[in-house]
Design a protein around this motif. Structure first.
Motif, PDB file in Angstrom:
ATOM      1  N   ASN A  49       0.885  -1.311   0.236  1.00 45.26           N
ATOM      2  CA  ASN A  49      -0.339   0.113   0.079  1.00 45.26           C
ATOM      3  C   ASN A  49       0.819   0.969   0.223  1.00 45.26           C
ATOM      4  O   ASN A  49       0.560   2.838   0.261  1.00 45.26           O
ATOM      5  CB  ASN A  49      -0.871   0.029   1.113  1.00 45.26           C
ATOM      6  N   TYR A  71      -0.015   3.988  -2.647  1.00 44.45           N
ATOM      7  CA  TYR A  71      -1.145   5.327  -1.637  1.00 44.45           C
ATOM      8  C   TYR A  71      -1.060   5.803  -0.450  1.00 44.45           C
ATOM      9  O   TYR A  71      -1.236   6.840   0.038  1.00 44.45           O
ATOM     10  CB  TYR A  71      -2.556   4.475  -1.328  1.00 44.45           C
ATOM     11  N   ARG A 116      -7.886   3.215  -3.197  1.00 44.26           N
ATOM     12  CA  ARG A 116      -8.180   2.570  -3.712  1.00 44.26           C
ATOM     13  C   ARG A 116     -10.036   2.157  -4.391  1.00 44.26           C
ATOM     14  O   ARG A 116      -9.771   2.404  -5.410  1.00 44.26           O
ATOM     15  CB  ARG A 116      -8.078   1.610  -2.710  1.00 44.26           C
ATOM     16  N   THR A 174      -9.790   4.790  -7.034  1.00 50.92           N
ATOM     17  CA  THR A 174      -9.139   4.585  -8.324  1.00 50.92           C
ATOM     18  C   THR A 174     -10.048   3.673  -8.993  1.00 50.92           C
ATOM     19  O   THR A 174     -10.294   3.895 -10.507  1.00 50.92           O
ATOM     20  CB  THR A 174      -7.658   4.603  -8.044  1.00 50.92           C
ATOM     21  N   GLU A 180      -7.109  -6.512  -8.728  1.00 51.99           N
ATOM     22  CA  GLU A 180      -5.877  -5.838  -8.378  1.00 51.99           C
ATOM     23  C   GLU A 180      -5.936  -4.100  -7.398  1.00 51.99           C
ATOM     24  O   GLU A 180      -4.853  -3.524  -7.282  1.00 51.99           O
ATOM     25  CB  GLU A 180      -5.163  -5.044  -9.608  1.00 51.99           C
ATOM     26  N   VAL A 181      -6.829  -3.354  -7.760  1.00 52.48           N
ATOM     27  CA  VAL A 181      -7.061  -2.090  -7.350  1.00 52.48           C
ATOM     28  C   VAL A 181      -8.204  -2.643  -5.643  1.00 52.48           C
ATOM     29  O   VAL A 181      -7.386  -1.365  -5.039  1.00 52.48           O
ATOM     30  CB  VAL A 181      -7.525  -1.036  -8.596  1.00 52.48           C
ATOM     31  N   GLU A 197       0.216  -4.742  -4.698  1.00 55.97           N
ATOM     32  CA  GLU A 197       0.757  -3.533  -5.666  1.00 55.97           C
ATOM     33  C   GLU A 197       0.809  -2.430  -6.828  1.00 55.97           C
ATOM     34  O   GLU A 197      -0.791  -2.762  -7.143  1.00 55.97           O
ATOM     35  CB  GLU A 197       1.872  -3.536  -6.154  1.00 55.97           C
ATOM     36  N   CYS A 198       0.538  -0.841  -6.585  1.00 56.65           N
ATOM     37  CA  CYS A 198       0.044  -0.073  -7.607  1.00 56.65           C
ATOM     38  C   CYS A 198       0.814  -0.080  -9.082  1.00 56.65           C
ATOM     39  O   CYS A 198       1.883  -0.572  -8.407  1.00 56.65           O
ATOM     40  CB  CYS A 198       0.184   1.192  -6.815  1.00 56.65           C
ATOM     41  N   ASP A 199      -0.518  -0.156 -10.354  1.00 57.39           N
ATOM     42  CA  ASP A 199       0.169  -0.278 -11.474  1.00 57.39           C
ATOM     43  C   ASP A 199       0.532   1.322 -11.836  1.00 57.39           C
ATOM     44  O   ASP A 199       0.038   2.680 -11.318  1.00 57.39           O
ATOM     45  CB  ASP A 199      -0.578  -1.156 -12.457  1.00 57.39           C
ATOM     46  N   ASP A 251      -3.217   2.890 -12.514  1.00 58.32           N
ATOM     47  CA  ASP A 251      -3.916   3.100 -11.174  1.00 58.32           C
ATOM     48  C   ASP A 251      -3.426   4.725 -10.807  1.00 58.32           C
ATOM     49  O   ASP A 251      -4.103   5.113 -10.185  1.00 58.32           O
ATOM     50  CB  ASP A 251      -3.709   2.403 -10.298  1.00 58.32           C
ATOM     51  N   ILE A 252      -2.080   4.611 -11.216  1.00 56.90           N
ATOM     52  CA  ILE A 252      -1.148   5.784 -10.759  1.00 56.90           C
ATOM     53  C   ILE A 252      -2.391   7.140 -11.490  1.00 56.90           C
ATOM     54  O   ILE A 252      -2.706   8.201 -11.197  1.00 56.90           O
ATOM     55  CB  ILE A 252      -0.074   6.163 -11.468  1.00 56.90           C
TER      56      ILE A 252
END
Length: 550
Positions: free
Chosen positions: A367, A370, A453, A456, A483-484, A490-492, A495-496
């Motif tokens: 996390n 985020y 999350r 997003t 995934e989100v 983990e953030c992709d 997502d960012i």
């Protein structure tokens, strides 16, 4: 005239009236024996000459008969009265029967009249309703006709104005008509007989050709403008796709770089092992082995997914992970040199040190992005009341984004309230320690991360037409769910970008991956002024603080 006088009577005694005492006659019913006194000059004439006993006996008999006769007479009188009453009652009964029949007739007549009246009232009501409807229809027709009259009047005014304009125009162009008529007077008489050989016809045809060409050019210009707009839209879409692909390529490159560094570390470890086998004493080898085993055991107990697979970690990475796990979720600011290994820093580290003065480490539990994103942005606006209020309003309104994406309000309301409470506490004292304390409370910090999350995921699903091309899952909804929205994932890069667009916040990501000699800088979205700086290294994010410019 002489008067004679009456004779005067002197002797008054001769004029006196002398009345003798006469005897009075009185009828008596009593005998002489029973009278007590004698009166003078009274003659008693007896009515009853018989004796008292005889008179009494005869009187009793007479009295009884008299009473019977009297009663008989009374009875006859009563019979007569009764007969009269009977006759009167009979007459009353007959009169009553007649009145009853008359009353029934009148009642029947009244009923008939009432029925006729009700029928009359009903007919009048129907007529009234019909008249009202007719009146309302007439009113509506009158209104429509009035509107039509007003419209026609307005049209008439417009036509009159148009007529006046045309008259003015005709008056204005009258000089040209006069000029042309005068011109015709000066033309030869055979001018109109030439037909196609007239000098004016080529000019007219040329004008028609130019008019057609002008229309075609205008149409072509319109088509070209539409093509240019379509090309600009395609260029913008391709630019966004290129940005996403660039982010994905950088991610893959960073992963390959991580694998390369891992292989190098393994190579170094193998060399150390080789040297130990060749010349080191047995005691040192055993001590190093025990230390490595202890580090491995601690690393297994304190494993954080953000640091990558455990078998690919070197000893220093394991020790850093153990230190981070044993510490807080968000650390205090440290010097940038705390990121460098003990050996001599490379070109990237020197470049990073020249641009940034300090770092704030974030626990690598999947996390980290985020948590670092929210903490860094709130820290950047902590002392700017207006910017902090704008961010709070943006967070409050973001609940509508989740609702539009199909999220149940009960699934995110608690997390939204937590984020708003954190912002309100920061507004209250504007102290960095308060923000740091709140983000190091596991429940509060994880609730903030969970809301980011969900936000997003909602932004990705609301803009599915664009983002569905950049995920590898079977569909975008499955990707968001797996995934989100799931914690510790983990953030992709997709997502960012989605979170940056959702909250309208520009992010500067400094990547240590890729080329060994240069840092990779990513501004999301491109061309904006970033409000926070994050360091990406071995699938983990920390917060950077740039050096002040002089």
């Amino acid at each position: 005239m002489t008067t004679s006088s009456l004779p005067f009577l002197d002797n008054r005694d001769c004029l006196k009236l002398k009345v003798e005492n006469r005897t009075r006659n009185i009828f008596v019913t009593q005998s002489e024996d029973t009278r007590h006194r004698e009166e003078k000059d009274v003659n008693h004439i007896p009515v009853v000459t018989e004796t008292a006993s005889r008179v009494l006996e005869a009187g009793v008999n007479t009295l009884r008969k008299t009473l019977v006769l009297k009663k008989q007479a009374e009875l006859d009188e009563v019979d007569k009265l009764l007969a009269l009453k009977r006759q009167e009652f009979k007459s009353c009964v007959e009169a009553l029967a007649q009145r009853k029949s008359e009353l029934e007739i009148k009642q029947q007549q009244t009923k008939e009249r009432a029925m006729k009246f009700e029928k009359f009232v009903a007919e009048n009501e129907v007529k009234r309703c019909r008249a009202l409807k007719k009146y309302e229809a007439a009113q509506e027709q009158n209104i429509l006709k009035q509107r039509a009259i007003e419209d026609l009047t307005e049209q008439l005014k417009q036509l009159q104005a148009r007529q006046q304009v045309l008259k003015d125009r005709m008056t204005k162009y009258k000089i040209y008509e006069d000029y042309l008529m005068k011109t015709l007077d000066y033309l030869p008489s055979t001018y109109l007989d030439n037909g196609s050989e007239s000098l004016v016809m080529p000019i007219i045809r040329r004008h028609e050709t130019l008019s057609i060409t002008n229309r075609e050019l205008l149409q072509r210009l319109g088509r070209l403008e539409e093509e240019v707009e379509e090309g600009q839209r395609q260029l913008q879409t391709m630019t966004q796709e290129h940005s996403i692909k660039k982010l994905i390529a950088n991610k893959e490159l960073s992963e390959l770089q991580s694998e390369l560094e891992t292989l190098k570390e393994k190579n170094k470890q193998a060399e150390v092992n080789l040297l130990m086998e060749q010349g080191l004493s047995r005691e040192k080898v055993e001590e190093v082995g025990r230390l490595l085993m202890a580090v491995n055991n601690l690393a297994e107990q304190c494993y954080i997914p953000g640091y990558g697979p455990l078998e690919n970690m070197n000893v220093l990475t394991m020790m850093g992970m153990v230190k981070m796990e044993a510490g807080s979720l968000v650390s205090r600011r440290e010097d940038i040199s705390s990121l460098f290994p003990e050996q001599t820093p490379g070109a990237k580290h020197k470049d990073l040190s020249s641009q940034f003065s300090s770092v704030r480490k974030v626990r690598g539990d999947g996390n980290c992005f985020y948590r670092a994103f929210c903490f860094a942005h709130m820290e950047s606006v902590l002392h700017n009341a207006r910017a902090l209020q704008r961010f709070k309003d943006k967070i409050t309104e973001s609940g509508k984004v989740l609702s539009s994406a199909g999220f149940d309000e009960n699934s995110f309301k608690h997390h939204l309230i937590t984020v708003v409470n954190v912002l309100e506490q920061c507004q209250g004292d504007e102290q960095e320690d308060t923000l740091l304390r709140l983000f190091n409370e596991q429940t509060t910090s994880d609730s903030v991360v969970q809301y980011l999350r969900l936000l997003t995921s909602a932004h990705l699903q609301n803009h599915a037409d664009f983002f569905r091309n950049f995920v590898e899952a079977p569909n975008l909804q499955a990707y968001c769910c797996q995934e989100v929205e799931t914690m510790a994932m983990e953030c992709d890069h997709v997502d960012i970008l989605a979170l940056s667009e959702a909250l309208d916040i520009c992010i500067h990501v400094v990547s240590m991956e890729g080329n060994e000699q240069e840092l990779a800088h990513h501004i999301i979205p491109e061309g904006a002024e970033p409000s926070l700086h994050l360091l990406y290294q071995t699938s983990h994010y920390n917060i950077l603080y740039p050096r002040p410019y002089h």
